[in-house]
Every structure is written in structure tokens, then in C-alpha cells.
Write a protein that holds these residues in place. Structure first.
Motif, PDB file in Angstrom:
ATOM      1  N   ILE A  13       0.641  -1.336  -0.071  1.00  0.00           N
ATOM      2  CA  ILE A  13       0.431  -0.312  -0.270  1.00  0.00           C
ATOM      3  C   ILE A  13       0.659   0.970  -0.042  1.00  0.00           C
ATOM      4  O   ILE A  13       0.709   2.370  -0.679  1.00  0.00           O
ATOM      5  CB  ILE A  13      -0.865  -0.133   0.728  1.00  0.00           C
ATOM      6  CG1 ILE A  13      -1.769  -0.814   1.534  1.00  0.00           C
ATOM      7  CG2 ILE A  13      -1.814   1.531   1.520  1.00  0.00           C
ATOM      8  CD1 ILE A  13      -3.151  -1.453   2.234  1.00  0.00           C
ATOM      9  N   CYS A  17       1.087   4.351  -2.931  1.00  0.00           N
ATOM     10  CA  CYS A  17       0.948   5.584  -2.558  1.00  0.00           C
ATOM     11  C   CYS A  17       2.152   6.308  -2.986  1.00  0.00           C
ATOM     12  O   CYS A  17       1.998   7.789  -3.242  1.00  0.00           O
ATOM     13  CB  CYS A  17       0.826   5.836  -1.153  1.00  0.00           C
ATOM     14  SG  CYS A  17      -1.051   4.981  -0.689  1.00  0.00           S
ATOM     15  N   GLU A  26      -4.254   8.935   3.202  1.00  0.00           N
ATOM     16  CA  GLU A  26      -5.252   8.880   2.794  1.00  0.00           C
ATOM     17  C   GLU A  26      -6.074   7.705   2.126  1.00  0.00           C
ATOM     18  O   GLU A  26      -7.627   7.479   1.988  1.00  0.00           O
ATOM     19  CB  GLU A  26      -4.946   9.005   1.268  1.00  0.00           C
ATOM     20  CG  GLU A  26      -4.615  10.424   0.816  1.00  0.00           C
ATOM     21  CD  GLU A  26      -3.691  11.236  -0.370  1.00  0.00           C
ATOM     22  OE1 GLU A  26      -4.543  10.933  -1.763  1.00  0.00           O
ATOM     23  OE2 GLU A  26      -3.230  12.028  -0.563  1.00  0.00           O
ATOM     24  N   VAL A  27      -5.041   6.441   2.353  1.00  0.00           N
ATOM     25  CA  VAL A  27      -6.311   5.281   2.109  1.00  0.00           C
ATOM     26  C   VAL A  27      -6.276   4.455   3.318  1.00  0.00           C
ATOM     27  O   VAL A  27      -5.520   3.842   4.284  1.00  0.00           O
ATOM     28  CB  VAL A  27      -5.039   3.968   1.435  1.00  0.00           C
ATOM     29  CG1 VAL A  27      -6.056   2.729   1.105  1.00  0.00           C
ATOM     30  CG2 VAL A  27      -5.084   4.773   0.070  1.00  0.00           C
ATOM     31  N   TYR A 205      -5.077  -4.449  -4.853  1.00  0.00           N
ATOM     32  CA  TYR A 205      -5.544  -3.341  -4.338  1.00  0.00           C
ATOM     33  C   TYR A 205      -4.631  -1.682  -4.652  1.00  0.00           C
ATOM     34  O   TYR A 205      -4.494  -0.779  -4.706  1.00  0.00           O
ATOM     35  CB  TYR A 205      -5.506  -3.292  -3.210  1.00  0.00           C
ATOM     36  CG  TYR A 205      -4.236  -4.273  -2.374  1.00  0.00           C
ATOM     37  CD1 TYR A 205      -3.767  -3.018  -1.794  1.00  0.00           C
ATOM     38  CD2 TYR A 205      -4.612  -5.322  -1.991  1.00  0.00           C
ATOM     39  CE1 TYR A 205      -1.973  -4.031  -1.684  1.00  0.00           C
ATOM     40  CE2 TYR A 205      -2.961  -6.093  -1.872  1.00  0.00           C
ATOM     41  CZ  TYR A 205      -1.975  -5.179  -1.506  1.00  0.00           C
ATOM     42  OH  TYR A 205      -1.396  -5.662  -0.728  1.00  0.00           O
ATOM     43  N   ILE A 209      -5.083   1.889  -5.740  1.00  0.00           N
ATOM     44  CA  ILE A 209      -4.491   3.118  -5.014  1.00  0.00           C
ATOM     45  C   ILE A 209      -4.198   3.709  -5.786  1.00  0.00           C
ATOM     46  O   ILE A 209      -4.877   5.596  -5.957  1.00  0.00           O
ATOM     47  CB  ILE A 209      -3.506   2.740  -3.912  1.00  0.00           C
ATOM     48  CG1 ILE A 209      -4.329   2.270  -2.880  1.00  0.00           C
ATOM     49  CG2 ILE A 209      -2.698   3.838  -3.561  1.00  0.00           C
ATOM     50  CD1 ILE A 209      -3.598   1.262  -1.872  1.00  0.00           C
ATOM     51  N   THR A 214      -9.883   5.417  -1.905  1.00  0.00           N
ATOM     52  CA  THR A 214      -9.809   5.630  -0.325  1.00  0.00           C
ATOM     53  C   THR A 214     -10.251   4.379   0.574  1.00  0.00           C
ATOM     54  O   THR A 214      -9.149   4.646   1.350  1.00  0.00           O
ATOM     55  CB  THR A 214     -10.483   7.217  -0.498  1.00  0.00           C
ATOM     56  OG1 THR A 214     -11.904   6.432  -0.041  1.00  0.00           O
ATOM     57  CG2 THR A 214     -10.107   7.842  -0.736  1.00  0.00           C
TER      58      THR A 214
END
Length: 234
Positions: A13, A17, A26-27, A205, A209, A214
Motif C-alpha cells: 500500500i 501511494c 489517504e487510504v 488493490y 490505489i 481511499t
């Protein structure tokens, strides 16, 4: 196993980002705990997870009662109107609102329970016959109608992309959901915030992203393969 898997998901993640020039904050990572025992969830809680997604009303009710910690419960599966009453005051968000009738039921029961329920409109971006959700062209109208109801707040959009071997194949669907969100924002509808884009699962995912998700809903990537033999008795 859960902690190790979470560490890998978290790293992915963060890198997604970075690639998108976004802040990690933000996620929101939603751990999809459907069919998984409370013991595995407790391992995730110990690793700092507070957002959990469930597909079945029965599982939310059972786990809500079994786990003492204050968690953010997300209803991410198809929701039947006759089951809304069991979870309307337990969940932090319902991701899968796909009809005005369902929104009206949530509204009616939220008012009775004196709560305001954040909802997302589920959009079937790929037009799959096997998936729930409204067609993209119908989403703005449903947003507008749902926003007029008391006891709910429209917080954004959700989609379940097709199962694909190559996550890049779903980029177009994520990009189009983001565009739809921007279009709806431009309408300045009262009681509507397009701040949430719930899209992307274990297989895709990172792409989601990069396209503006979000909230990502990751189950298998955290907990391993699912046991689908869990009944929904409510």
C-alpha cells in the motif's frame, strides 16, 4: 501468519501511494474477515487493524458481540432489506447500497435508532451480470435521491471489479469510477460527499490505489483462503 501478511500488504500500500504521489493516510485498509474466526481477527487487531469488512449480516452480529474492542465494521456484501435492522446501529458504513428501496429502508431504520449511517453507492462498472450495483449512468440519480433521505449520508462510491489474472485489466474500471465520482462532486448535491472510493481487493488493490482508491478491501491477502461453508442464518 496474519501479522506477516499484514506487514506485506502495508508495504505494498505504501509503495502504491508513493507511485501515485499520495499520502499513506489517504487510504484505509479494510481487513475483510468474512468466514474467518475471531482468533484471526484478534491477531489483526493486535497489529493495529480497526477496520473490518464483512459480507454477511450474521457474521457482523456474531463478531460484534464476541469482540469487546471498539472496531469500525463495514458492510461490504449485498444487503437484503429485511436484514438492515440487525446492523444499522452497528456498522460505520454500508458500502453496498444499490437501490433506492434499500436506501429508504436504511433511512427509516436509522431514524428509528437515532443514528446517521454513512453509505456508499455500489456501481457495477464492468457491467457484469453476476455482480450487484447500479449501472454507471444510473449512479448520479441514485446518489441524488438517496441524499434526500434522513438518517443517511452519501459518502462516495464502491465497486467490485472483475476477477482477472492481470490487475492492470481492472485499471480502466477504477479510473472510470474515479471520473464518475468527480462528475457527481461537480453537481454540488446537498448531503453528498464523494470523499470515499471503495475499490480494489487482494488481487488489484495496488492498481486501485494508483487510480484514487481511499478504501481497499483485502481479505485473502491478510487472512489466507476463505472457508465458504459459513451459513447466514438471519
Amino acid at each position: 501468519m496474519v501479522k506477516e501478511n499484514l506487514a506485506e500488504v502495508e508495504a505494498r500500500i505504501s509503495k502504491a501511494c508513493e507511485r501515485a504521489g499520495r499520502n499513506r493516510e489517504e487510504v484505509t485498509l479494510i481487513a475483510v474477515s468474512k468466514t474467518k474466526p475471531v482468533s484471526m481477527m484478534e491477531e489483526a487487531i493486535g497489529a493495529g487493524i480497526v477496520d473490518f469488512g464483512e459480507n454477511k449480516v450474521q457474521e457482523i452480529v456474531d463478531k460484534y458481540e464476541a469482540i469487546p474492542q471498539k472496531l469500525n465494521w463495514h458492510m461490504i456484501g449485498h444487503l437484503q432489506r429485511n436484514k438492515v435492522k440487525y446492523i444499522v446501529d452497528k456498522v460505520c458504513m454500508i458500502h453496498s447500497v444499490d437501490s433506492l428501496k434499500l436506501a429508504e429502508t436504511i433511512s427509516e431504520l436509522a431514524v428509528k435508532k437515532n443514528v446517521v449511517v454513512p453509505i456508499l453507492i455500489e456501481v457495477n462498472m464492468a457491467g457484469e451480470d453476476t455482480k450487484f450495483g447500479v449501472a454507471p449512468e444510473a449512479a448520479p440519480g441514485l446518489v441524488e435521491a438517496a441524499a434526500k433521505l434522513p438518517g443517511i449520508r452519501v459518502n462516495g462510491l464502491m465497486t467490485i471489479a472483475p476477477f482477472v489474472e492481470n490487475p492492470e485489466d481492472n485499471r480502466i474500471h477504477f479510473r472510470n469510477l474515479r471520473k464518475l465520482s468527480v462528475d457527481i462532486t461537480g453537481k454540488n448535491i446537498d448531503n453528498v460527499s464523494m470523499s470515499a472510493l471503495s475499490m480494489g481487493m487482494t488481487g488489484d488493490y495496488e492498481v486501485a490505489i494508483e487510480e484514487g482508491a481511499t478504501m481497499v478491501r483485502v481479505g485473502t491477502g491478510i487472512f489466507g483462503a476463505r472457508n465458504y461453508a459459513v451459513p447466514d442464518s438471519l
